[in-house]
Design an enzyme around this catalytic site. Structure first.
Site, PDB file in Angstrom:
ATOM      1  N   ASP A  41       0.811  -1.221   0.000  1.00 52.14           N
ATOM      2  CA  ASP A  41       0.000   0.000   0.000  1.00 52.14           C
ATOM      3  C   ASP A  41       0.844   1.270   0.000  1.00 52.14           C
ATOM      4  OD1 ASP A  41      -2.450  -1.410   0.131  1.00 52.14           O
ATOM      5  OD2 ASP A  41      -2.203  -1.663   2.301  1.00 52.14           O
ATOM      6  N   ALA A  42       2.061   1.186   0.521  1.00 47.64           N
ATOM      7  CA  ALA A  42       2.898   2.382   0.645  1.00 47.64           C
ATOM      8  C   ALA A  42       4.329   2.061   0.230  1.00 47.64           C
ATOM      9  CB  ALA A  42       2.880   2.905   2.079  1.00 47.64           C
TER      10      ALA A  42
END
Length: 259
Positions: A41-42
């Site tokens: 996600d990051a």
């Protein structure tokens, strides 16, 4: 903040061998790149040598960042180069044609200021800086009074008989980072603060040996930290300086930001 090895945190290191094998690094290829993108996600990016070298943008960076943003990924840009504040780094990104706001930037100059803030550093105490404007600016934004830094670049220590080198007795912390203008005046001032001011903290923003300060070659970046370390070894009586020595690593800084 000390790093703790896996052996120190796990009473049975051998039981971790399967986990370590399963999480071993894999070379990216067409077959696994999409799986990686879908599972993360990051993304955290270093800056010097990854996004740019000196003031030159590295090829492919804009396209990579645009692609990740288009897929809804969160981007965080981390750097232990303390010469700039987050605002100054945001301006540098902008000058290179990259749209990055300061909330997406995590620098060691910011981490040093936040360390003092979350640990309730007394607001009436001052901080002496061997380093650049980035540390000074982040300390001021956190509400602290910063001394030294670029303002002491041209100052010289006087080696004369009966000449007492004065320092501020209200300095409660010394923060050391990359400083292209390091001099003996700064070393003496910081050493006196650590040696003579009760409980004075000694904080280093990085421990890299070299950095990409220009696009053509690497430069030594921890000479000022080594200089201060040497001064403390020679002049500080006891262990106070060692007990208060803090070096910020990435995981320390992220943890500090979440407190």
């Amino acid at each position: 903040m000390e790093q703790v090895s896996m052996e120190a945190t796990n009473p049975n290191p051998s039981s971790m061998s399967g986990v370590a094998a399963a999480s071993a690094a894999e070379l990216l290829c067409c077959a696994n790149a999409r799986a990686l993108l879908d599972s993360v996600d990051a993304f955290l990016f270093d800056c010097d040598g990854v996004i740019w070298k000196g003031d030159k943008l590295i090829d492919g960076v804009p396209q990579t960042l645009d692609m990740l943003r288009s897929k809804g990924k969160k981007l965080v840009f981390v750097t232990n180069n303390s010469t700039k504040s987050r605002i100054q780094y945001a301006n540098k990104f902008q000058s290179l044609g990259l749209s990055v706001n300061q909330d997406e930037i995590f620098s060691s100059s910011f981490a040093a200021a936040m360390y003092l803030k979350v640990n309730q550093f007394p607001p009436h105490k001052k901080v002496y800086v061997i380093g650049g404007e980035g540390i000074v600016q982040e300390l001021q934004l956190a509400g602290f009074t910063a001394l030294g830094g670029p303002e002491d670049a041209e100052k010289r220590a006087q080696w004369k008989s009966n000449c007492l080198f004065e320092h501020d007795k209200y300095v409660g912390a010394v923060v050391v980072g990359l400083d292209p203008d390091i001099n003996y005046y700064k070393l003496q001032y910081a050493t006196l603060c650590i040696r003579e001011n009760p409980g004075c903290l000694f904080i280093a923003t990085n421990r890299d040996s070299v950095g990409h300060m220009t696009d053509l070659q690497e430069w030594p970046v921890h000479i000022c930290r080594c200089g201060m370390h040497g001064c403390c070894r020679l002049w500080v009586n006891g262990t106070r300086a060692y007990c208060s020595w803090k070096t910020f690593n990435l995981h320390d800084g992220l943890f500090t930001a979440e407190i």
